[in-house]
Write an enzyme that holds these catalytic residues in place. Sequence first.
Site, mmCIF file in Angstrom:
data_model
loop_
_atom_site.group_PDB
_atom_site.id
_atom_site.type_symbol
_atom_site.label_atom_id
_atom_site.label_comp_id
_atom_site.label_asym_id
_atom_site.label_seq_id
_atom_site.Cartn_x
_atom_site.Cartn_y
_atom_site.Cartn_z
ATOM 1 N N GLU A 317 40.139 18.783 -46.916
ATOM 2 C CA GLU A 317 40.294 20.237 -47.076
ATOM 3 C C GLU A 317 39.056 20.819 -47.725
ATOM 4 O O GLU A 317 38.583 21.887 -47.366
ATOM 5 C CB GLU A 317 41.533 20.542 -47.935
ATOM 6 C CG GLU A 317 41.889 22.025 -48.003
ATOM 7 C CD GLU A 317 41.172 22.811 -49.085
ATOM 8 O OE1 GLU A 317 41.154 24.046 -49.014
ATOM 9 O OE2 GLU A 317 40.594 22.200 -50.006
ATOM 10 N N GLU A 318 38.529 20.059 -48.720
ATOM 11 C CA GLU A 318 37.507 20.654 -49.580
ATOM 12 C C GLU A 318 36.171 20.843 -48.884
ATOM 13 O O GLU A 318 35.465 21.804 -49.150
ATOM 14 C CB GLU A 318 37.314 19.809 -50.844
ATOM 15 C CG GLU A 318 38.556 19.737 -51.735
ATOM 16 C CD GLU A 318 38.872 21.045 -52.435
ATOM 17 O OE1 GLU A 318 38.237 22.074 -52.126
ATOM 18 O OE2 GLU A 318 39.773 21.040 -53.288
ATOM 19 N N HIS A 416 37.865 22.530 -59.482
ATOM 20 C CA HIS A 416 36.578 21.957 -59.062
ATOM 21 C C HIS A 416 35.666 21.603 -60.234
ATOM 22 O O HIS A 416 34.443 21.646 -60.097
ATOM 23 C CB HIS A 416 35.830 22.913 -58.101
ATOM 24 C CG HIS A 416 36.556 23.184 -56.814
ATOM 25 N ND1 HIS A 416 36.055 24.019 -55.838
ATOM 26 C CD2 HIS A 416 37.736 22.720 -56.335
ATOM 27 C CE1 HIS A 416 36.906 24.072 -54.819
ATOM 28 N NE2 HIS A 416 37.929 23.289 -55.106
HETATM 29 ZN ZN LIG Z 1 42.747 22.605 -52.952
#
Ligand SMILES: [Zn+2]
Length: 462
Positions: A317-318, A416
Amino acid sequence: MPTPTSTSPTAAPSAPLPAFAATAAKLRDTVLASSQAFDIVRSLSDEAGHRLAGSPGNRAAVAWALRMLPQYGLQNVRAEKAMAPHWERGPASAAITAPHPHSLAVLALGGSVATPKGGIEAEVIEAASVEAIGKLDKAAVKGKIVYVSTVTERAKDGSGYGKAAGARVQSASAAAKLGAVAVVIRSIGTDNNRLPHTGGMRYEDGVPKIPAAALSIPDAELLGRLLRTGKPVRLRLELAAKTHGEVEAPNVVGEVVGRSAPDEVILLGAHIDSWDVGTGAIDDGAGCATIIEAARQILKLPERPRRTVRIVLFNNEENGLGGARAYAKTHENELGKHIVALESDFGAGRVWSARYLGAPASRKLFLSITELLGPLGVEVPEIDARGGADLIPLRPAGVPIVDLLPDGTTYFDYHHTDNDTLDKINKDELDQAAAAFATFAYAAAEMAGDFGRVPDDKRAFR
Ligand SMILES: [Zn+2]
């Protein structure tokens, strides 16, 4: 047991509670009393650690899911092939060299190229946003490092992030077009720790690729103050990032197979990869735990629901959405029978808002089943659901989307960063989220009728 009451401020007189409501209400209360969601996220984040696609942690996380989901009782557990770019950050350093020396806390943005060995040193020019970079004079930018000072506003619904994230994604190419040698951004985050926030960025085709990094917010503010004195400010930046080829980074899927309409799917998504900092406990270990726990509890009911509840742990996803795209492609012919999709990818907070995007005529059905979430304190505003990033490839097919939005007030303090660790998760809040997902998924799997398809003019992701 509290009687479910209307929670909709918009409050159309709701349909009477459907026949399965008693089972759903009992499920909700059972999850609150016996959720193992915290233990699931502990296991994933402690055992696999951070897990960017292509890393040993990513492979460990996939192996973890293939081993644990059957233990939690899920059926048809399998890895589904998906590809992802493989990027490694390597060490990073940054320092202001003039007018006063300061070393700065910095992380490369995901996908950034490296600087030459020994780094880049150049004068700094500030821009408040991507748009502001475009308005700078080419002569003023050429040969400089552009500092992008976009501020991320704190918001319960995460809207401040949506407004700011473009500065992370687009600044490098915007600055490179004017001849900049590198960009540094104020981290896209809401904390005041000296911990930078990484995250994905993209290079435009045909534009030189320049190094891109994020400074911690206190360091970015120091840089901004020095720039405002009017004296030339110089910065040295060194990044050792490496981009390799594509790697396999599979999704992991598991199901509660429907008892009478197994081909009709309620999709619960979260992502198993994370950035390569912290342990990805919040982003998105918490989401994985929420949906796994929801499925685990539905499986303990005396009988399985009518339709299939499918959990999808999306990969990559990232840094690319390779997993999401592979899922949409692999299941292309089944998307017409995806009744609704939900994603848990916004931290571990208490779910406070339920939102709908489907056929307008079926909104009444949605309202009737969200009555079951009333005792959890969930509001039902008349705002369209937006869905998570992993649901974007499902949108052209018109798959209805429901958001069960967690309170994201503090999410971007940790997002993050090296601070995305298990201790930030409150067990009671995570359990409430698991209860909300379990209740909604069960009700959608059992209800008569469906949510139709998203109208054409609302299928684009905005
Ligand atoms: Zn996420």
